[in-house]
Design a protein around this motif. Structure first.
Motif, PDB file in Angstrom:
ATOM      1  N   LYS A  25       0.673  -1.277   0.069  1.00 44.51           N
ATOM      2  CA  LYS A  25       0.163  -0.025  -0.051  1.00 44.51           C
ATOM      3  C   LYS A  25       0.734   1.298  -0.058  1.00 44.51           C
ATOM      4  CE  LYS A  25      -2.327   1.688   3.620  1.00 44.51           C
ATOM      5  NZ  LYS A  25      -3.065   1.694   4.928  1.00 44.51           N
ATOM      6  N   ARG A  26       1.811   1.449   0.758  1.00 45.04           N
ATOM      7  CA  ARG A  26       2.786   2.265   1.034  1.00 45.04           C
ATOM      8  C   ARG A  26       3.600   2.888  -0.503  1.00 45.04           C
ATOM      9  NH1 ARG A  26       6.079   2.147   6.809  1.00 45.04           N
ATOM     10  NH2 ARG A  26       4.012   1.944   8.083  1.00 45.04           N
ATOM     11  N   LEU A  27       3.976   1.454  -0.874  1.00 44.73           N
ATOM     12  CA  LEU A  27       4.787   1.529  -2.450  1.00 44.73           C
ATOM     13  C   LEU A  27       3.858   2.257  -3.422  1.00 44.73           C
ATOM     14  CD1 LEU A  27       6.725  -1.738  -2.472  1.00 44.73           C
ATOM     15  CD2 LEU A  27       7.660   0.448  -2.865  1.00 44.73           C
ATOM     16  N   SER A  28       2.646   1.794  -3.402  1.00 47.43           N
ATOM     17  CA  SER A  28       1.668   2.240  -4.277  1.00 47.43           C
ATOM     18  C   SER A  28       1.631   3.769  -4.643  1.00 47.43           C
ATOM     19  CB  SER A  28       0.371   1.559  -4.201  1.00 47.43           C
ATOM     20  OG  SER A  28      -0.324   2.102  -2.854  1.00 47.43           O
ATOM     21  N   GLY A  29       1.910   4.614  -3.403  1.00 47.92           N
ATOM     22  CA  GLY A  29       2.135   5.934  -3.442  1.00 47.92           C
ATOM     23  C   GLY A  29       3.090   6.431  -4.258  1.00 47.92           C
ATOM     24  N   PHE A  30       4.141   5.615  -4.578  1.00 51.15           N
ATOM     25  CA  PHE A  30       5.344   6.153  -5.422  1.00 51.15           C
ATOM     26  C   PHE A  30       5.309   5.287  -6.831  1.00 51.15           C
ATOM     27  CE2 PHE A  30       6.257   6.309  -0.983  1.00 51.15           C
ATOM     28  CZ  PHE A  30       6.764   7.568  -0.830  1.00 51.15           C
ATOM     29  N   HIS A  31       4.853   4.303  -6.995  1.00 53.13           N
ATOM     30  CA  HIS A  31       4.993   3.284  -8.012  1.00 53.13           C
ATOM     31  C   HIS A  31       3.532   2.542  -8.279  1.00 53.13           C
ATOM     32  CE1 HIS A  31       9.302   3.954  -7.931  1.00 53.13           C
ATOM     33  NE2 HIS A  31       9.328   3.561  -6.609  1.00 53.13           N
ATOM     34  N   SER A  82      18.068   3.872 -17.442  1.00 51.01           N
ATOM     35  CA  SER A  82      18.576   3.086 -18.273  1.00 51.01           C
ATOM     36  C   SER A  82      17.176   2.751 -19.229  1.00 51.01           C
ATOM     37  CB  SER A  82      19.353   1.891 -17.863  1.00 51.01           C
ATOM     38  OG  SER A  82      20.666   2.259 -17.151  1.00 51.01           O
ATOM     39  N   GLY A  83      16.078   2.994 -18.696  1.00 50.18           N
ATOM     40  CA  GLY A  83      14.976   2.712 -19.466  1.00 50.18           C
ATOM     41  C   GLY A  83      14.271   1.611 -19.125  1.00 50.18           C
ATOM     42  N   PHE A  84      14.617   0.873 -18.031  1.00 50.54           N
ATOM     43  CA  PHE A  84      13.706  -0.320 -17.678  1.00 50.54           C
ATOM     44  C   PHE A  84      12.841   0.244 -16.511  1.00 50.54           C
ATOM     45  CE2 PHE A  84      17.939  -2.184 -18.630  1.00 50.54           C
ATOM     46  CZ  PHE A  84      17.477  -3.142 -19.535  1.00 50.54           C
ATOM     47  N   ASN A  85      11.449   0.715 -16.980  1.00 44.64           N
ATOM     48  CA  ASN A  85      10.545   0.824 -15.899  1.00 44.64           C
ATOM     49  C   ASN A  85       9.591   0.087 -15.806  1.00 44.64           C
ATOM     50  OD1 ASN A  85       9.146   0.855 -18.696  1.00 44.64           O
ATOM     51  ND2 ASN A  85       9.003   3.067 -18.467  1.00 44.64           N
ATOM     52  N   HIS A  86       9.681  -1.219 -15.854  1.00 42.85           N
ATOM     53  CA  HIS A  86       9.128  -2.343 -15.392  1.00 42.85           C
ATOM     54  C   HIS A  86       9.739  -3.329 -14.859  1.00 42.85           C
ATOM     55  CE1 HIS A  86       5.784  -5.525 -16.807  1.00 42.85           C
ATOM     56  NE2 HIS A  86       5.835  -5.645 -15.424  1.00 42.85           N
ATOM     57  N   LEU A  87       9.673  -3.534 -13.740  1.00 39.17           N
ATOM     58  CA  LEU A  87      10.685  -4.537 -12.897  1.00 39.17           C
ATOM     59  C   LEU A  87       9.792  -5.723 -12.321  1.00 39.17           C
ATOM     60  CD1 LEU A  87      12.975  -2.045 -10.976  1.00 39.17           C
ATOM     61  CD2 LEU A  87      13.212  -2.923 -13.359  1.00 39.17           C
ATOM     62  N   THR A  88      10.303  -6.779 -12.514  1.00 32.26           N
ATOM     63  CA  THR A  88       9.607  -7.854 -11.855  1.00 32.26           C
ATOM     64  C   THR A  88      10.534  -8.711 -10.882  1.00 32.26           C
ATOM     65  OG1 THR A  88       8.270  -8.096 -13.971  1.00 32.26           O
ATOM     66  CG2 THR A  88       8.284 -10.162 -12.344  1.00 32.26           C
ATOM     67  N   PHE A  89       9.846  -8.794  -9.808  1.00 30.51           N
ATOM     68  CA  PHE A  89      10.614  -9.469  -8.569  1.00 30.51           C
ATOM     69  C   PHE A  89      10.100 -10.914  -8.570  1.00 30.51           C
ATOM     70  CE2 PHE A  89      11.168  -4.931  -7.998  1.00 30.51           C
ATOM     71  CZ  PHE A  89      12.230  -4.694  -7.826  1.00 30.51           C
ATOM     72  N   THR A 125      10.836  -7.967   0.984  1.00 32.48           N
ATOM     73  CA  THR A 125      11.062  -7.338  -0.279  1.00 32.48           C
ATOM     74  C   THR A 125      10.156  -6.224  -0.331  1.00 32.48           C
ATOM     75  OG1 THR A 125      11.561  -9.876  -1.344  1.00 32.48           O
ATOM     76  CG2 THR A 125      10.711  -7.948  -2.662  1.00 32.48           C
ATOM     77  N   ALA A 126       8.985  -6.541  -0.078  1.00 32.86           N
ATOM     78  CA  ALA A 126       8.096  -5.332  -0.019  1.00 32.86           C
ATOM     79  C   ALA A 126       8.711  -4.089   0.825  1.00 32.86           C
ATOM     80  CB  ALA A 126       6.549  -5.582   0.322  1.00 32.86           C
ATOM     81  N   GLU A 127       9.119  -4.239   2.154  1.00 39.39           N
ATOM     82  CA  GLU A 127       9.744  -3.429   2.917  1.00 39.39           C
ATOM     83  C   GLU A 127      11.003  -2.763   2.334  1.00 39.39           C
ATOM     84  OE1 GLU A 127      11.922  -1.219   5.708  1.00 39.39           O
ATOM     85  OE2 GLU A 127      12.763  -3.121   4.815  1.00 39.39           O
ATOM     86  N   ALA A 128      11.994  -3.617   1.736  1.00 41.99           N
ATOM     87  CA  ALA A 128      13.245  -2.944   1.040  1.00 41.99           C
ATOM     88  C   ALA A 128      12.761  -2.171  -0.035  1.00 41.99           C
ATOM     89  CB  ALA A 128      13.944  -4.292   0.822  1.00 41.99           C
ATOM     90  N   LEU A 129      11.781  -2.513  -1.044  1.00 46.14           N
ATOM     91  CA  LEU A 129      11.510  -1.560  -2.064  1.00 46.14           C
ATOM     92  C   LEU A 129      10.955  -0.193  -1.483  1.00 46.14           C
ATOM     93  CD1 LEU A 129       9.943  -4.375  -4.526  1.00 46.14           C
ATOM     94  CD2 LEU A 129      12.102  -3.135  -4.691  1.00 46.14           C
ATOM     95  N   TYR A 130      10.050  -0.199  -0.542  1.00 42.53           N
ATOM     96  CA  TYR A 130       9.596   0.866  -0.066  1.00 42.53           C
ATOM     97  C   TYR A 130      10.606   1.672   0.736  1.00 42.53           C
ATOM     98  CZ  TYR A 130       7.212   4.132   3.041  1.00 42.53           C
ATOM     99  OH  TYR A 130       6.656   5.200   3.675  1.00 42.53           O
TER     100      TYR A 130
END
Length: 131
Positions: A25-31, A82-89, A125-130
């Protein structure tokens, strides 16, 4: 940037499930965030490949690269520039990802040298990305 988190299975421990949901939910405010839970069965590894088109896949495994929070932020920024605007973890099953998938991805990332339970790997993972 679109951040997709693909997991084998869903979180079952309540604190990990709640924490994962909170950080998503927090990440969705930025990405833009997309979470995909794949059923843990014989076809799970094959299903993962269907989510890798037009993306920069990052596989989570204990033997991957270690990053501090600032290093992770820099890596994500560098990928975006570098143009990678779609990342999949990719968070795998208990026995790890298939050899075929491991050779197909562009980046291997380790949250810890320890083998983490699936639920904690999702939360971390979610926390580190946030962060």
């Amino acid at each position: 940037m679109l951040l997709r988190i693909v997991t084998i299975g869903t979180p079952k421990i309540s604190y990990a499930k709640d924490g994962f949901s909170e950080y998503v939910k927090r990440l969705s405010g930025f990405h833009k965030i997309e979470v995909i839970h794949i059923k843990d069965d014989r076809k799970a590894q094959i299903k993962i490949f269907s989510f890798l088109d037009d993306t920069f896949p990052i596989l989570l495994e204990e033997s991957g690269d270690h990053h501090t929070s600032p290093e992770l932020a820099k890596m994500l920024t560098d990928l975006s520039v570098s143009g990678f605007n779609h990342l999949t973890f990719l968070i795998g099953p208990a026995d790890g990802h298939s050899a075929d998938l491991r050779t197909h991805v562009k980046k291997h990332w380790s949250l810890s040298r320890l083998t983490l339970p699936h639920d904690l790997a999702m939360l971390f993972t979610a926390e580190a990305l946030y962060r």
